[in-house]
Design an enzyme around this catalytic site. Sequence first.
Site, short mmCIF file in Angstrom:
data_model
loop_
_atom_site.label_atom_id
_atom_site.label_comp_id
_atom_site.label_asym_id
_atom_site.label_seq_id
_atom_site.Cartn_x
_atom_site.Cartn_y
_atom_site.Cartn_z
N PHE A 163 4.66 -28.28 -98.67
CA PHE A 163 3.34 -27.45 -98.88
C PHE A 163 2.83 -27.88 -100.32
O PHE A 163 3.36 -29.24 -100.96
CB PHE A 163 4.83 -25.98 -99.57
N CYS B 284 -6.49 -19.54 -110.52
CA CYS B 284 -6.15 -18.37 -109.23
C CYS B 284 -7.05 -17.15 -110.40
O CYS B 284 -7.34 -17.82 -111.17
CB CYS B 284 -4.60 -17.55 -109.29
N CYS C 275 -4.32 -9.03 -110.06
CA CYS C 275 -2.36 -9.51 -109.04
C CYS C 275 -1.17 -9.42 -110.12
O CYS C 275 -1.27 -10.24 -110.91
CB CYS C 275 -1.67 -10.71 -107.97
N CYS D 295 2.75 -11.10 -109.13
CA CYS D 295 2.94 -12.84 -108.85
C CYS D 295 3.85 -13.18 -109.36
O CYS D 295 4.58 -13.35 -111.01
CB CYS D 295 1.57 -13.08 -108.86
N ASP D 296 5.05 -13.48 -108.46
CA ASP D 296 6.06 -14.25 -109.14
C ASP D 296 6.07 -15.76 -108.85
O ASP D 296 6.98 -16.92 -108.98
CB ASP D 296 7.59 -14.43 -108.58
N THR D 297 4.04 -16.49 -109.30
CA THR D 297 4.66 -18.28 -108.23
C THR D 297 4.51 -18.90 -109.55
O THR D 297 3.35 -17.97 -110.33
CB THR D 297 3.69 -18.18 -107.44
N GLU E 180 -2.80 -20.12 -97.42
CA GLU E 180 -2.31 -18.74 -97.71
C GLU E 180 -3.41 -18.42 -98.52
O GLU E 180 -3.31 -18.85 -100.04
CB GLU E 180 -1.24 -18.69 -98.19
N HIS F 136 13.14 -18.04 -97.62
CA HIS F 136 13.29 -19.22 -98.21
C HIS F 136 14.48 -18.58 -100.20
O HIS F 136 15.51 -19.63 -100.69
CB HIS F 136 12.30 -19.58 -98.69
#
Length: 213
Positions: free
Chosen positions: A25, A31, A46, A49-51, A119, A207
């Site tokens: 990855f 973003c 958004c 988002c949890d990233t 992605e 995951h």
Amino acid sequence: MSYTVKEIFYTLQGEGAQTGRAAVFCRFSGCNLWSGREEDRSRAVCKFCDTDFVGTGPDGGRFSSAKGLAEAIDRCWHGRGGDSGGEKFVVCTGGEPLLQLDEDLIDALHEREFEVAVETNGTRPAPASLDWICVSPKAGAPFVQTSGSELKLIYPQENAPPEKFAQLDFEHFFLQPMDGPDAAGNTQCAIKYCLQHPRWRLSIQTHKLVGLR
């Protein structure tokens, strides 16, 4: 072009059609739908988002060339166990990777025999040379990438119902339950929708279930 990368790591893909596949990855920083900072979340397009895609981490960095970044991705594949056969696979993610991912980097990865996936939120056109395109639309955002390998819709989203996307040119259609405090209820809603609309398949973040990065 230079590239800013949050992290590069070797794992198994946890979502969608490629679930369970070994991959590197490459998470790009930045973003176009949220700054990534909590103080800005209420104003973000958004909001769920949890990233973490802000800045660079210890296994990311700034790369001055496509060759340099491709070499780092290749080292990660070979250094973490990806030496015993199987096609080399890299998932370019973010944030929004198409703010940075370009033909030069894709070419450099192809030279190292990687299959290259992205992605993306679908707000920018994807380079034609990509091998796998996963689009995850976000309500309220412009949507220009209307074809690809898989459409993975976080569900439910107000103003982004599955019916809006079902006739687009994708090979696979997935509903992925929105995480958070309502995750259990969202999962049941997604299951019900998939049962009633068999074109859609359920995508679970495996995951997270098994503790992978």
